[in-house]
Design a protein around this motif. Structure first.
Motif, PDB file in Angstrom:
ATOM      1  N   PRO A  95       0.751  -1.357   0.448  1.00 53.61           N
ATOM      2  CA  PRO A  95      -0.228   0.214  -0.109  1.00 53.61           C
ATOM      3  C   PRO A  95       0.997   0.819   0.408  1.00 53.61           C
ATOM      4  CG  PRO A  95       0.207  -0.750   1.985  1.00 53.61           C
ATOM      5  CD  PRO A  95       0.594  -1.665   1.209  1.00 53.61           C
ATOM      6  N   ILE A  96       0.423   2.596  -0.422  1.00 53.55           N
ATOM      7  CA  ILE A  96       0.976   3.502  -0.566  1.00 53.55           C
ATOM      8  C   ILE A  96       0.469   4.217   1.037  1.00 53.55           C
ATOM      9  CG2 ILE A  96       1.584   5.849  -1.973  1.00 53.55           C
ATOM     10  CD1 ILE A  96       1.438   3.485  -4.391  1.00 53.55           C
ATOM     11  N   HIS A  97       0.733   5.053   1.376  1.00 56.97           N
ATOM     12  CA  HIS A  97       0.520   5.416   2.502  1.00 56.97           C
ATOM     13  C   HIS A  97       0.065   7.007   2.639  1.00 56.97           C
ATOM     14  CE1 HIS A  97       4.448   5.419   4.131  1.00 56.97           C
ATOM     15  NE2 HIS A  97       3.937   7.347   4.511  1.00 56.97           N
ATOM     16  N   VAL A 150       2.272  -7.778  -8.281  1.00 57.41           N
ATOM     17  CA  VAL A 150       2.464  -7.131  -6.912  1.00 57.41           C
ATOM     18  C   VAL A 150       1.974  -6.085  -7.067  1.00 57.41           C
ATOM     19  CG1 VAL A 150       4.308  -5.371  -6.082  1.00 57.41           C
ATOM     20  CG2 VAL A 150       4.958  -8.234  -7.086  1.00 57.41           C
ATOM     21  N   PHE A 151       0.344  -5.945  -6.423  1.00 56.74           N
ATOM     22  CA  PHE A 151      -0.661  -4.863  -6.543  1.00 56.74           C
ATOM     23  C   PHE A 151      -0.058  -3.840  -5.481  1.00 56.74           C
ATOM     24  CE2 PHE A 151      -4.914  -3.202  -4.641  1.00 56.74           C
ATOM     25  CZ  PHE A 151      -4.630  -3.014  -5.790  1.00 56.74           C
ATOM     26  N   ARG A 152       0.808  -2.184  -6.591  1.00 55.63           N
ATOM     27  CA  ARG A 152       0.888  -1.233  -5.369  1.00 55.63           C
ATOM     28  C   ARG A 152      -0.160   0.019  -5.758  1.00 55.63           C
ATOM     29  NH1 ARG A 152       4.265   0.949  -2.453  1.00 55.63           N
ATOM     30  NH2 ARG A 152       5.084   3.050  -2.951  1.00 55.63           N
ATOM     31  N   ALA A 153      -0.637   0.307  -5.213  1.00 59.13           N
ATOM     32  CA  ALA A 153      -1.848   1.255  -5.082  1.00 59.13           C
ATOM     33  C   ALA A 153      -2.413   2.210  -3.966  1.00 59.13           C
ATOM     34  CB  ALA A 153      -3.122   0.696  -5.001  1.00 59.13           C
ATOM     35  N   VAL A 154      -2.855   3.408  -3.498  1.00 56.50           N
ATOM     36  CA  VAL A 154      -2.493   4.245  -2.270  1.00 56.50           C
ATOM     37  C   VAL A 154      -4.181   3.937  -1.651  1.00 56.50           C
ATOM     38  CG1 VAL A 154      -2.609   6.854  -3.892  1.00 56.50           C
ATOM     39  CG2 VAL A 154      -4.592   5.652  -4.317  1.00 56.50           C
ATOM     40  N   GLU A 155      -3.904   3.623   0.069  1.00 50.62           N
ATOM     41  CA  GLU A 155      -4.545   3.149   0.333  1.00 50.62           C
ATOM     42  C   GLU A 155      -5.033   4.845   1.557  1.00 50.62           C
ATOM     43  OE1 GLU A 155      -6.932   2.268   2.069  1.00 50.62           O
ATOM     44  OE2 GLU A 155      -5.566   0.687   1.202  1.00 50.62           O
ATOM     45  N   PRO A 156      -6.282   4.724   1.188  1.00 55.21           N
ATOM     46  CA  PRO A 156      -6.474   6.576   2.137  1.00 55.21           C
ATOM     47  C   PRO A 156      -6.466   5.773   3.804  1.00 55.21           C
ATOM     48  CG  PRO A 156      -8.090   5.398   0.912  1.00 55.21           C
ATOM     49  CD  PRO A 156      -7.019   4.483   0.199  1.00 55.21           C
ATOM     50  N   ALA A 157      -7.174   4.522   3.789  1.00 55.02           N
ATOM     51  CA  ALA A 157      -6.839   4.120   5.139  1.00 55.02           C
ATOM     52  C   ALA A 157      -5.916   4.422   6.119  1.00 55.02           C
ATOM     53  CB  ALA A 157      -7.936   2.658   5.359  1.00 55.02           C
ATOM     54  N   LEU A 158      -4.664   4.432   5.472  1.00 51.95           N
ATOM     55  CA  LEU A 158      -3.496   3.917   6.223  1.00 51.95           C
ATOM     56  C   LEU A 158      -3.021   5.112   5.925  1.00 51.95           C
ATOM     57  CD1 LEU A 158      -1.541   1.797   7.555  1.00 51.95           C
ATOM     58  CD2 LEU A 158      -0.768   1.897   5.087  1.00 51.95           C
ATOM     59  N   ARG A 159      -2.341   5.861   7.214  1.00 51.03           N
ATOM     60  CA  ARG A 159      -1.995   7.363   7.328  1.00 51.03           C
ATOM     61  C   ARG A 159      -1.233   7.676   8.716  1.00 51.03           C
ATOM     62  NH1 ARG A 159      -6.497  12.817   7.677  1.00 51.03           N
ATOM     63  NH2 ARG A 159      -4.196  14.078   7.002  1.00 51.03           N
ATOM     64  N   GLN A 160       0.137   8.415   8.100  1.00 49.70           N
ATOM     65  CA  GLN A 160       1.422   8.913   8.993  1.00 49.70           C
ATOM     66  C   GLN A 160       1.038  10.106   8.832  1.00 49.70           C
ATOM     67  OE1 GLN A 160       4.803   7.138   7.725  1.00 49.70           O
ATOM     68  NE2 GLN A 160       4.012   5.355   7.723  1.00 49.70           N
ATOM     69  N   ALA A 161       1.623  10.045  10.265  1.00 47.64           N
ATOM     70  CA  ALA A 161       1.899  11.563  10.606  1.00 47.64           C
ATOM     71  C   ALA A 161       3.332  11.966  10.148  1.00 47.64           C
ATOM     72  CB  ALA A 161       1.013  11.707  12.252  1.00 47.64           C
ATOM     73  N   TYR A 162       2.851  13.432  10.464  1.00 48.35           N
ATOM     74  CA  TYR A 162       4.571  13.824   9.987  1.00 48.35           C
ATOM     75  C   TYR A 162       5.375  13.865  11.281  1.00 48.35           C
ATOM     76  CZ  TYR A 162       8.602  17.057   9.147  1.00 48.35           C
ATOM     77  OH  TYR A 162       9.630  17.651   9.143  1.00 48.35           O
ATOM     78  N   GLU A 165      -3.294  20.085   0.458  1.00 46.17           N
ATOM     79  CA  GLU A 165      -2.832  20.983   1.533  1.00 46.17           C
ATOM     80  C   GLU A 165      -2.171  20.332   2.482  1.00 46.17           C
ATOM     81  OE1 GLU A 165      -5.329  21.349  -0.282  1.00 46.17           O
ATOM     82  OE2 GLU A 165      -5.420  22.857  -1.221  1.00 46.17           O
ATOM     83  N   ALA A 166      -3.272  18.906   3.171  1.00 43.22           N
ATOM     84  CA  ALA A 166      -2.366  18.211   3.939  1.00 43.22           C
ATOM     85  C   ALA A 166      -1.784  17.334   4.267  1.00 43.22           C
ATOM     86  CB  ALA A 166      -3.665  17.510   5.003  1.00 43.22           C
ATOM     87  N   GLY A 167      -1.517  16.647   3.326  1.00 46.51           N
ATOM     88  CA  GLY A 167      -0.278  15.739   2.785  1.00 46.51           C
ATOM     89  C   GLY A 167      -0.025  14.916   1.260  1.00 46.51           C
ATOM     90  N   HIS A 168      -0.184  14.074   0.839  1.00 48.87           N
ATOM     91  CA  HIS A 168       0.721  13.357   0.297  1.00 48.87           C
ATOM     92  C   HIS A 168       0.739  11.970   0.311  1.00 48.87           C
ATOM     93  CE1 HIS A 168       4.829  12.728  -0.142  1.00 48.87           C
ATOM     94  NE2 HIS A 168       4.735  13.832   1.206  1.00 48.87           N
ATOM     95  N   PHE A 169       0.181  11.359  -0.728  1.00 48.85           N
ATOM     96  CA  PHE A 169       0.670  10.197  -0.993  1.00 48.85           C
ATOM     97  C   PHE A 169       1.627   9.624  -1.514  1.00 48.85           C
ATOM     98  CE2 PHE A 169      -4.066   9.826  -1.263  1.00 48.85           C
ATOM     99  CZ  PHE A 169      -4.599   9.215  -0.113  1.00 48.85           C
ATOM    100  N   ASP A 170       2.682   8.729  -0.675  1.00 46.84           N
ATOM    101  CA  ASP A 170       4.071   8.639  -0.763  1.00 46.84           C
ATOM    102  C   ASP A 170       4.662   7.835  -1.602  1.00 46.84           C
ATOM    103  OD1 ASP A 170       6.843   8.967  -0.693  1.00 46.84           O
ATOM    104  OD2 ASP A 170       6.725   8.739   1.802  1.00 46.84           O
ATOM    105  N   ARG A 171       5.505   8.155  -2.692  1.00 49.00           N
ATOM    106  CA  ARG A 171       4.963   7.024  -3.593  1.00 49.00           C
ATOM    107  C   ARG A 171       6.325   6.343  -3.427  1.00 49.00           C
ATOM    108  NH1 ARG A 171       6.138   8.905  -8.011  1.00 49.00           N
ATOM    109  NH2 ARG A 171       5.625  11.283  -7.360  1.00 49.00           N
ATOM    110  N   TYR A 172       7.557   7.027  -2.684  1.00 50.37           N
ATOM    111  CA  TYR A 172       8.803   6.391  -2.691  1.00 50.37           C
ATOM    112  C   TYR A 172       8.987   5.335  -1.549  1.00 50.37           C
ATOM    113  CZ  TYR A 172       9.839   9.897  -5.898  1.00 50.37           C
ATOM    114  OH  TYR A 172      10.297  11.367  -6.994  1.00 50.37           O
ATOM    115  N   THR A 173       7.635   4.848  -0.602  1.00 50.16           N
ATOM    116  CA  THR A 173       7.788   4.044   0.608  1.00 50.16           C
ATOM    117  C   THR A 173       7.582   2.833   0.638  1.00 50.16           C
ATOM    118  OG1 THR A 173       5.868   5.007   1.744  1.00 50.16           O
ATOM    119  CG2 THR A 173       8.276   5.725   2.011  1.00 50.16           C
TER     120      THR A 173
END
Length: 710
Positions: A574-576, A654-666, A600-608
């Motif tokens: 997943p992409i958090h 290998v399934f790579r997709a954005v995951e809106p339910a997975l979020r990380q604080a800064y 404005e609040a964040g972004h989906f991190d494609r590098y992790t």
């Protein structure tokens, strides 16, 4: 005595008898006057006597007459007397007609058969191809098959219904055939399939097609072809592969068929019929009608907008304001008019030139697939080219091509065509997926180093709220990674002592929860070395979820991990969503307690690639395939991360997709320099892009420069 008794009996009824007698007498006198002729000379005197007004202009009106009043000059109109006309039943010349009732209810109700097939044959192929068609096709159609030919043969094959028009010219033969269908079969069938005798037809597919089409539909379906030369715009159906005509279309064409025969001049019968249908019915030949995706899109929330071209590809991006409008770049075969350095014009070279060459080549190939074998296109020349990058689906192209068209007879003509192409970002394919269930237990593994121990405390708090209190079917495992120096002091100064103490407290609070940990001593914290140890301690059917100390778990993501991970088939990375630095995203403001997933609040991190869901059996099989390369290069365990290993050695999807339910604080993270070069570079890039968006960083720099200048 007797007379006196008789008089006493008659006396009470005397007046009644006298009244009745007088009434009869007056009635007889009235009948006599009414029945007299109006033309008698003495009638006028009688009228004068009755009315008592000599010289009166009005005479007595008959009881059954109607007075019309006076005329304009004062004269009296004649009385109109109604006349009764008796009803006489008209005489019949012959016996009464018998009412005809159909033998079948379908005939009386107007229910027609679905399909009627017409085959065009000739004298040379009558006894060969036509006979083969009849033997292979007729029994599937229950006799709804007819053969048209222009030659009159005395000897016809047995068991075939052949109509000979007596004119071998192709266009008159087509005209007579359509005319015959309209005259003899239009009232019996809904669909008419016309085909040549050298074409193989699959009757079951054809019958299945017409059974799903509406009987009132106006449809002209086949293999489309464009007219070469002439003024007619549109597409006709080639007669070689066969084409389908609906009853509604033929009925609309019927009044103009004779006019088409005299007005339209053509050598090919299919072109002649196509011109006739286009000119007088306004219908073009179509290759398909309402594909499955289009049918489904009819019931979608946004209707047909969900099935935009091309079918199966993500629809184009729709900007919400003028700043989001995608830019079209103009190019030719030699120059590009949107250059990287900002120049208005630059030479097309390198990858850009290869891209344009490939796009033109693909466009011509697709056009030739469409027009072959009747027209061959060659010598393409790009007149105008436009392209834009739509990050939701790929690179879009619009090309104006000038090509040389060569017909079967050798005639050549230069024509221009505009084509639209899309180079998708990924290959669109329908993948059959095995059955999975949400009841699978998830084993969560958190590799932890000493500098992340304080973050692990917050991780345990989130797990207590989202997993332990809700009774999730999950097991939490800590992988404490000690450096050699830290491992020597574990008895006196354990760097993970605080984390272990909190685990013990949680197990006391939740008696049904058991949090296990494994201590690993290693100089290189590579994830593959750590997973090698973990994999040997668990069964092969175990579902692994690899997380970081910043991961916030919840039930929604755990269910997605179960559903998107399939043993022997698929691994899920997943992409958090990564929050920006609050000091950059919300300068001089208090950050909201619950932030939305906005740019404005964040972004989906494609590098992790640190979060991953996979089965232990798939990991073990991938490591087995990797062993051959590992003997030649022992540094693979440090240079590859888990994602690279699955891509190169697993053979899984290998399934790579954005995951809106997975979020990380800064969190201001520091990348471990002991990681491989590629992994370290991705970590560094992820950290840099997590500070804020470009516009927020630009505004921060602008404010700092303004402050320095003052």
């Amino acid at each position: 005595m007797r007379i006196s008794m008789l008089v006493s009996l008659i006396r009470p009824t005397g007046p009644i008898i006298v009244g009745i007698s007088l009434g009869f007498t007056l009635s007889l006198l009235s009948v006599t006057w009414v029945n007299e002729s109006c033309d008698s000379d003495w009638m006028g005197a009688a009228d004068e006597m009755l009315i008592g007004q000599p010289g009166s202009s009005k005479g007595a009106r008959k009881p059954s007459s109607i007075s019309s009043g006076t005329t304009d000059n004062g004269n009296v109109e004649e009385d109109f007397e109604p006349r009764i006309v008796p009803y006489n039943k008209p005489a019949q010349e012959g016996p009464p007609k018998k009412v005809f009732r159909s033998k079948y209810a379908s005939t009386e109700l107007g229910i027609r058969e679905h399909l009627f097939v017409s085959v065009f044959t000739s004298k040379a192929t009558m006894n060969t191809l036509a006979v083969a068609i009849n033997r292979t096709l007729n029994h599937h159609l229950d006799g709804r098959l007819i053969f048209f030919t222009g030659t009159r043969n005395r000897k016809l094959p047995n068991g075939m219904f052949v109509v000979a028009h007596g004119d071998e010219r192709p266009v008159p033969n087509m005209y007579q055939s359509v005319r015959y269908l309209l005259k003899h079969h239009i009232a019996e069938y809904d669909w008419f399939y016309l085909v040549q005798d050298d074409t193989y037809t699959q009757p079951e597919r054809l019958k299945s097609l017409v059974s799903h089409l509406s009987m009132g539909l106006q449809l002209y379906m086949g293999r489309p072809g464009e007219f070469i030369g002439g003024e007619t715009q549109g597409r006709y159906c080639h007669s070689g592969p066969g084409f389908l005509l609906s009853r509604a279309l033929l009925l609309k064409l019927q009044p103009f068929l004779e006019q088409c025969r005299t007005d339209i001049i053509s050598v090919r019968p299919d072109e002649w019929l196509g011109r006739c249908i286009i000119d007088y019915v306004g219908m073009n030949c179509v290759e398909e009608y309402e594909s499955e995706i289009k049918n489904v899109s009819e019931v979608a929330a946004d209707g047909n907008k969900s099935a935009l071209w091309p079918i199966g590809i993500t629809p184009p991006f729709e900007p919400k304001n003028r700043f989001e409008v995608l830019r079209w770049d103009y190019f030719t075969e030699d120059n590009l008019f949107s250059c990287v350095d900002g120049a208005p014009k630059c030479q097309l070279s390198g990858a850009d030139r290869d891209d344009v060459t490939d796009v033109i080549k693909v466009a011509v190939e697709e056009l030739n697939k469409k027009y072959n074998p009747f027209v061959q296109l060659s010598a393409p020349r790009l007149v105008n080219g436009y392209r834009r990058l739509d990050q939701t689906r790929g690179m879009e192209y619009t090309l104006d091509l000038q090509v040389q068209a060569t017909t079967e007879s050798g005639h050549q003509k230069s024509i221009a065509r505009r084509v639209h192409l899309v180079r998708p970002l990924s290959q669109v394919e329908i993948i059959p997926m095995p059955y999975v269930t949400e009841a699978t237990r998830v084993h969560i593994f958190l590799p932890l180093t000493s500098y992340e121990s304080h973050v692990a405390l917050h991780f345990l708090d989130h797990c207590s709220t989202n997993l332990f209190e809700t009774g999730e079917n999950a097991v939490l495992n800590f992988l404490f990674t000690y450096e050699p120096a830290e491992a020597q002091k574990v008895s006196t100064n354990d760097v993970f002592a605080e984390v272990k103490a909190k685990i013990t407290a949680i197990e006391r609070r939740y008696p049904s929860v058991k949090v296990s940990w494994i201590s690993i001593k290693t100089e290189s914290p590579g994830v593959l070395r750590i997973l090698d140890i973990v994999s040997r301690k668990h069964p092969v059917e175990t579902l692994f979820l690899l997380v970081t100390a910043d991961t916030v778990l919840n039930s929604e993501f755990l269910n997605r991990c179960r559903m998107n991970t399939i043993s022997g088939w698929q691994a899920f990375f997943p992409i958090h969503f990564q929050d920006f630095d609050p000091s950059v995203a919300y300068p001089d403001q208090v950050p909201p307690s619950s932030q939305d997933l906005v740019r404005e609040a964040g972004h989906f991190d494609r590098y992790t690639f640190e979060e991953a869901c996979f089965y232990n059996s798939d990991y073990m099989s991938s490591r087995t395939r990797m062993s051959g390369d590992l003997q030649e290069n022992e540094e693979l365990l440090e240079s590859l991360d888990l994602y690279d290993m699955f891509v190169q050695y697993s053979g899984l999807h290998v399934f790579r997709a954005v995951e809106p339910a997975l979020r990380q604080a800064y969190r201001n993270r520091t990348c471990d320099p002991r990681l491989s070069e590629d992994v370290f570079h991705r970590c560094l890039q992820s950290s840099l892009e997590s500070h804020g968006s470009r516009s927020q960083l630009a505004m921060l720099i602008f404010e700092q420069e303004q402050g320095n200048s003052t």
